[in-house]
Design an enzyme around this catalytic site. Structure first.
Site, PDB file in Angstrom:
ATOM      1  N   LYS A 190       0.842  -1.205   0.000  1.00  0.00           N
ATOM      2  CA  LYS A 190       0.000   0.000   0.000  1.00  0.00           C
ATOM      3  C   LYS A 190       0.877   1.254   0.000  1.00  0.00           C
ATOM      4  O   LYS A 190       0.609   2.217  -0.715  1.00  0.00           O
ATOM      5  CB  LYS A 190      -0.945  -0.018   1.209  1.00  0.00           C
ATOM      6  CG  LYS A 190      -2.036  -1.076   1.059  1.00  0.00           C
ATOM      7  CD  LYS A 190      -2.818  -1.328   2.335  1.00  0.00           C
ATOM      8  CE  LYS A 190      -3.806  -2.482   2.141  1.00  0.00           C
ATOM      9  NZ  LYS A 190      -4.522  -2.860   3.366  1.00  0.00           N
ATOM     10  N   GLN A 196      -4.359  -1.715   9.755  1.00  0.00           N
ATOM     11  CA  GLN A 196      -4.285  -3.029   9.118  1.00  0.00           C
ATOM     12  C   GLN A 196      -4.875  -4.093  10.056  1.00  0.00           C
ATOM     13  O   GLN A 196      -4.433  -4.236  11.187  1.00  0.00           O
ATOM     14  CB  GLN A 196      -2.819  -3.360   8.769  1.00  0.00           C
ATOM     15  CG  GLN A 196      -2.649  -4.616   7.948  1.00  0.00           C
ATOM     16  CD  GLN A 196      -3.302  -4.516   6.563  1.00  0.00           C
ATOM     17  OE1 GLN A 196      -3.184  -3.518   5.877  1.00  0.00           O
ATOM     18  NE2 GLN A 196      -4.009  -5.564   6.159  1.00  0.00           N
ATOM     19  N   ASP A 216     -10.804   3.011   4.715  1.00  0.00           N
ATOM     20  CA  ASP A 216     -11.180   1.601   4.551  1.00  0.00           C
ATOM     21  C   ASP A 216     -12.699   1.442   4.484  1.00  0.00           C
ATOM     22  O   ASP A 216     -13.203   0.402   4.074  1.00  0.00           O
ATOM     23  CB  ASP A 216     -10.649   0.770   5.730  1.00  0.00           C
ATOM     24  CG  ASP A 216      -9.336   0.080   5.389  1.00  0.00           C
ATOM     25  OD1 ASP A 216      -9.067  -0.123   4.186  1.00  0.00           O
ATOM     26  OD2 ASP A 216      -8.588  -0.266   6.323  1.00  0.00           O
TER      27      ASP A 216
END
Ligand code: NAP
Length: 294
Positions: A54, A98, A121
């Site tokens: 990412k 994460q 997200d």
């Protein structure tokens, strides 16, 4: 007939190049670029790889990324403070925590602490709630589901009025992709581990999204001729012919399905590359909203 292969890698590359241009335009207009903070807790190899990918993708399109690596034994309070600091940091337009987090951390509390405006997200309960309601646009849509719809759109697949079947109902893929299809006026069926006569239900699909995490579970004869198949599954299966001793397959038996479907995503190279492209897009959208507003 052999299906059109939906090339997620090429589509994601095109999206990244669009994002790069938009970031350059933002820099010219505001002398600012989008910023993404990636919070990694512990030393899980897969999580480290995802975060590295990412950050690399951010660098390629000119988005700043800020890595925050925390030890596996970080306390809940310390992690909450880190998230709150990032919420307050004006250079950060997106915060990515994460997952999964270690067992002693309350994942829901951490995800819920991310500012709505920086929830790239799209997992904040309010963003998911808005996604599930009519005419309540979320600030961010989760990346993998958003990538599935983008693949359909960029392949020219009409969704309106189609029969869509989503296999799987997880918070991160199945449920949000189902909501997106519904908002685009598909007639929707959601299947899960308790669904009866699964092959029969799947055979009704004009559009099938498979997100179950079961290698090649969907066979060719489950697919309606001419259907469009989006295979989200990523499963490692033993393969002694490969250097690593395994290969990745989807939830759909690709070789069988490609002879029946009109179009299908491969694994790898289908949905996977779209997830990161959508994270970049969400970060850009977050930055644009902030800069336009303040
Ligand atoms: P998950 O949380 O394990 O959810 C799996 C879903 O499939 C559940 O709803 C489950 O039903 C259902 N299911 C399991 N076995 C089934 C069966 N035999 N018949 C019917 N339904 C069944 O998985 P996930 O996180 O959504 O991920 C799904 C797959 O997508 C995995 O392979 C994952 O690696 C992949 N993935 C890929 C990306 C990407 O970027 N390409 C991103 C995320 C995930 P119940 O609800 O009844 O348990």
């Amino acid at each position: 007939m052999s299906a059109q292969i939906i090339d997620g890698k090429a589509i994601a590359a095109a999206i990244r190049s669009e994002i790069k241009q938009e970031v350059e335009a933002m820099k010219a207009q505001y002398s600012r670029v989008p910023g993404l903070a990636a919070v990694l807790v512990g030393e899980r190899k897969d999580s480290q790889t995802y975060v590295r990918m990412k950050k690399k993708a951010c660098a390629e399109v000119g988005i700043s990324s800020f890595g925050h690596d925390a030890p596996a034994d970080i306390s809940q309070a310390e992690l909450l403070t880190l998230v709150q600091d990032l919420n307050a940091n004006p250079d950060v337009h997106g915060i990515l925590v994460q997952l999964p987090l270690p067992d002693h951390i309350d994942e829901e509390a951490i995800v819920g602490a991310v500012s709505l405006e920086k929830d790239v997200d799209g997992f904040h309960p309010i963003n998911i709630g808005r996604l599930s309601m009519k005419r309540r646009d979320p600030l961010f849509v989760p990346c993998t589901p958003k990538g599935c719809i983008e693949l359909l759109d960029r392949t020219g697949v009409a969704i309106d009025g189609k029969r869509a079947v989503v296999l799987g109902r997880s918070n991160i893929v199945g449920l949000p992709v189902a909501m997106l299809l519904l908002h685009r006026n598909a007639t929707l069926t959601i299947c899960h581990s308790r669904t009866k006569n699964l092959p029969e239900v799947v055979r009704e699909a004009d559009i099938l999204v498979a997100a179950v995490g079961r290698p090649e579970m969907v066979r060719g004869d489950w697919i309606k001729p001419g259907a469009v198949v989006i295979d989200v599954g990523v499963n490692a299966v033993d393969d002694p012919t490969r250097e690593k001793g395994y290969r990745l397959v989807g939830d759909v038996a690709f070789d069988e399905a490609k002879d029946v479907a009109a179009a299908i995503t491969p694994v790898p190279g289908g949905v996977g590359p779209m997830t990161i492209a959508m994270l970049l897009r969400n970060t850009l959208e977050g930055a644009r909203r902030t800069l336009a507003g303040g």
